[in-house]
Motif scaffolding. Structure first.
Motif, mmCIF file in Angstrom:
data_model
loop_
_atom_site.group_PDB
_atom_site.id
_atom_site.type_symbol
_atom_site.label_atom_id
_atom_site.label_comp_id
_atom_site.label_asym_id
_atom_site.label_seq_id
_atom_site.Cartn_x
_atom_site.Cartn_y
_atom_site.Cartn_z
ATOM 1 N N GLN A 141 10.402 -3.196 -2.928
ATOM 2 C CA GLN A 141 10.424 -1.693 -3.311
ATOM 3 C C GLN A 141 11.189 -0.867 -2.910
ATOM 4 O O GLN A 141 11.898 0.041 -3.397
ATOM 5 N N GLU B 287 14.091 1.275 -4.847
ATOM 6 C CA GLU B 287 14.594 2.710 -4.354
ATOM 7 C C GLU B 287 15.977 3.221 -4.322
ATOM 8 O O GLU B 287 16.629 3.946 -4.700
ATOM 9 N N TYR B 288 16.615 2.166 -3.672
ATOM 10 C CA TYR B 288 18.004 1.889 -3.517
ATOM 11 C C TYR B 288 18.817 2.002 -5.114
ATOM 12 O O TYR B 288 19.713 2.422 -5.079
ATOM 13 N N ARG C 52 11.816 2.311 -12.775
ATOM 14 C CA ARG C 52 10.675 2.508 -12.282
ATOM 15 C C ARG C 52 9.419 1.732 -12.846
ATOM 16 O O ARG C 52 8.652 1.515 -12.016
ATOM 17 N N GLN D 249 9.733 -1.447 -10.928
ATOM 18 C CA GLN D 249 9.007 -1.139 -9.625
ATOM 19 C C GLN D 249 7.511 -1.056 -9.716
ATOM 20 O O GLN D 249 6.838 -1.832 -8.792
#
Length: 311
Positions: A158, A162-163, A284, A287
């Motif tokens: 996760q 985000e990175y 997204r 993710q």
């Protein structure tokens, strides 16, 4: 499968590439002698490869006349004669799966692996060399090999998303971003081939990961920013092991192929803001899929936790 059988499949794919590049039309006579000269092999393996292509429907075999092209170029570009896995490829996959499951320690030896997988030492040595090229192991002290650090849990995966969300969509908007049309065309065809593949399965994990990683690295390379490209390459190396066994969800694989193609098309037509938004939405979505709890699809295909099957 022995080396000669593997060579037959590889030669069949070479003939396909040659036919596509030469823009032969359906009905074209593929002569053994001509192909043998062009590919630098004898007529016997060419004859075997042509028979294989006829079995797959690309060619028509006419008694006492030879082989004739059956399909047009647009259908041939989506065809690939998939080479069945060799014994070494099967050992590679088992090592990956056992490492993910925690059945292998951080340090392993050739003797240990040869015993575990009932394989000869030469094969295991070659498999370890391939794992080293893939950035998964290093030759350690003595005769030991050491698995390199990777993403090992959902928390680190996760954090990686985000990175990447900070980097990849913005990379498309950098002033120096310039796309290579030929590279985009190749990527598009490769994605369409996978999307339309009739038998997607977990055994294709390495091939699917390579396609996924190549897509993200190619888009990053277009930014002309070497630090961005290095960051994405590093993320791909870290996520290779964790994601190797997550390609069981065929619906998700086809979904990310479609998402990738939309990004490719937006970049190809110069719609970079749209491509950036699509990339952010794609990451997204992946993710969210990777964080979803384990479920079983109606088709019997499981989507395990973290099994987003390509990002």
């Amino acid at each position: 499968m022995n080396a000669a059988q593997q060579a037959r499949y590889q030669l069949a794919n070479q003939i396909l590439d040659l036919v596509i590049e030469s823009r032969f039309e359906p009905g074209h006579h593929l002569r053994e002698q001509q192909l043998a000269a062009m590919l630098g092999v004898s007529r016997t393996p060419v004859r075997s490869a042509l028979a294989l292509l006829a079995e797959r429907g690309a060619l028509e075999s006419v008694r006492n006349k030879g082989y004739f092209l059956r399909l047009p170029a647009d259908q041939l570009t989506r065809m690939e004669v998939e080479t069945p896995p060799s014994a070494a490829q099967r050992v590679y996959a088992r090592i990956m799966q056992d490492r993910i499951a925690g059945a292998l320690t951080e340090e392993v030896s050739i003797t240990e692996l040869a015993r575990n997988y009932d394989a000869d030492r030469a094969m295991v040595r070659n498999v370890l060399a391939e794992l080293e090229r893939d950035g998964l192991v290093n030759r350690g002290p003595g005769r030991n090999w050491t698995f390199l650090p990777t993403m090992e849990d959902m928390e680190t995966q996760q954090a990686s998303y985000e990175y990447r969300l900070l980097l990849e969509p913005q990379g498309i908007l950098l002033p120096g971003f310039r796309a290579d049309k030929a590279a985009l065309d190749r990527l598009r065809l490769q994605h369409l081939y996978v999307h339309d593949h009739p038998n997607l399965n977990a055994g294709m994990g390495k091939q699917l990961f390579e396609l996924d990683a190549t897509f993200h690295e190619t888009i990053a390379e277009f930014s002309r920013n070497p630090f961005l490209l290095q960051a994405i390459q590093h993320q791909n190396r870290l996520r290779r092991l964790l994601e190797f066994a997550t390609y069981s969800n065929r619906a998700r694989i086809r979904a990310w192929c479609r998402e990738h193609v939309k990004i490719i098309d937006a970049v190809a037509t110069g719609q970079l803001e749209s491509a950036s938004r699509l990339m952010a939405a794609h990451l997204r979505g992946a993710q969210g899929a990777s964080a979803a709890p384990a479920t079983s699809g109606a088709s019997g295909t499981s989507a395990t936790s973290g099994a987003s099957g390509g990002k």
